[in-house]
Design a protein around this motif. Structure first.
Motif, PDB file in Angstrom:
ATOM      1  N   UNK A  23      -0.114   2.924 -49.358  1.00 15.96           N
ATOM      2  CA  UNK A  23      -0.714   2.545 -48.077  1.00 15.96           C
ATOM      3  C   UNK A  23      -0.878   3.815 -47.246  1.00 15.96           C
ATOM      4  N   UNK A  24      -2.013   3.933 -46.615  1.00 13.26           N
ATOM      5  CA  UNK A  24      -2.297   5.113 -45.807  1.00 13.26           C
ATOM      6  C   UNK A  24      -1.584   5.011 -44.459  1.00 13.26           C
ATOM      7  N   UNK A  25      -0.794   6.038 -44.102  1.00  8.07           N
ATOM      8  CA  UNK A  25      -0.107   6.007 -42.813  1.00  8.07           C
ATOM      9  C   UNK A  25      -1.028   6.366 -41.648  1.00  8.07           C
ATOM     10  N   UNK A  26      -2.258   6.769 -41.954  1.00  5.39           N
ATOM     11  CA  UNK A  26      -3.204   7.156 -40.913  1.00  5.39           C
ATOM     12  C   UNK A  26      -3.900   5.992 -40.239  1.00  5.39           C
ATOM     13  N   UNK A  27      -3.779   4.807 -40.820  1.00  2.00           N
ATOM     14  CA  UNK A  27      -4.357   3.605 -40.214  1.00  2.00           C
ATOM     15  C   UNK A  27      -3.516   2.406 -40.647  1.00  2.00           C
ATOM     16  N   UNK A  28      -3.780   1.272 -40.061  1.00  2.00           N
ATOM     17  CA  UNK A  28      -3.013   0.062 -40.406  1.00  2.00           C
ATOM     18  C   UNK A  28      -3.498  -0.458 -41.750  1.00  2.00           C
ATOM     19  N   UNK A  29      -2.836   0.001 -42.778  1.00  2.00           N
ATOM     20  CA  UNK A  29      -3.232  -0.295 -44.152  1.00  2.00           C
ATOM     21  C   UNK A  29      -2.377  -1.429 -44.703  1.00  2.00           C
ATOM     22  N   UNK A  30      -3.023  -2.487 -45.194  1.00  2.00           N
ATOM     23  CA  UNK A  30      -2.287  -3.614 -45.760  1.00  2.00           C
ATOM     24  C   UNK A  30      -2.229  -3.547 -47.276  1.00  2.00           C
ATOM     25  N   UNK A  31      -3.189  -2.869 -47.878  1.00  6.04           N
ATOM     26  CA  UNK A  31      -3.159  -2.651 -49.329  1.00  6.04           C
ATOM     27  C   UNK A  31      -3.479  -1.174 -49.569  1.00  6.04           C
ATOM     28  N   UNK A  32      -2.890  -0.585 -50.591  1.00  7.99           N
ATOM     29  CA  UNK A  32      -3.030   0.855 -50.812  1.00  7.99           C
ATOM     30  C   UNK A  32      -4.478   1.345 -50.853  1.00  7.99           C
TER      31      UNK A  32
END
Length: 133
Positions: A23-32
């Motif tokens: 999951x990207x920590x740069x945005x609200x990522x719910x799936x990788x």
């Protein structure tokens, strides 16, 4: 820094053998949506949602320079490696010069352009140091 040091800071990490997704920590990522790849001299990160590398690294308490290994300044520099460094150095110098010209002649820089110039200057400094050791 090695890939494991980056992976330890991420969530929902899958993969292996030098290639992972998380999951990207740069945005609200719910799936990788963040690809992480380990190479000989750096850790590459790419967000398929479009986050900038500097935003990704900042979100996990790192900076872009942390993604490069100390191997860049290693004592054994092959001719092929030296040539590649010189090619990248030339390319980065051109990128920085173009951005500087835009700022001087045309208009104020966008945030993306300022960040790219900063990244280019970091790369130039690191490569010049490795080539002159």
């Amino acid at each position: 820094m090695k890939a494991v040091d980056v992976l330890d800071r991420l969530e929902q990490v899958t993969g292996g053998n030098g290639k992972w997704m998380a999951c990207c920590p740069g945005h609200q990522d719910k799936s990788p949506s963040l690809a992480i790849t380990e190479t000989d001299d750096r850790v590459l990160v790419y967000c398929f949602a479009g986050c900038e590398t500097s935003d990704i690294t900042a979100a996990i308490g790192l900076n872009v320079a942390d993604l490069f290994y100390n191997k860049l300044a290693g004592t054994e520099m092959t001719e092929r490696k030296r040539q590649r460094f010189e090619e990248v150095l030339k390319s980065e110098r051109i990128q920085v010069a173009i951005i500087n010209a835009v700022e001087k002649v045309e208009r104020p820089l966008t945030t993306h352009e300022r960040n790219r110039r900063s990244l280019g200057q970091q790369r130039i400094n690191k490569i010049e140091g490795a080539l002159h050791e």
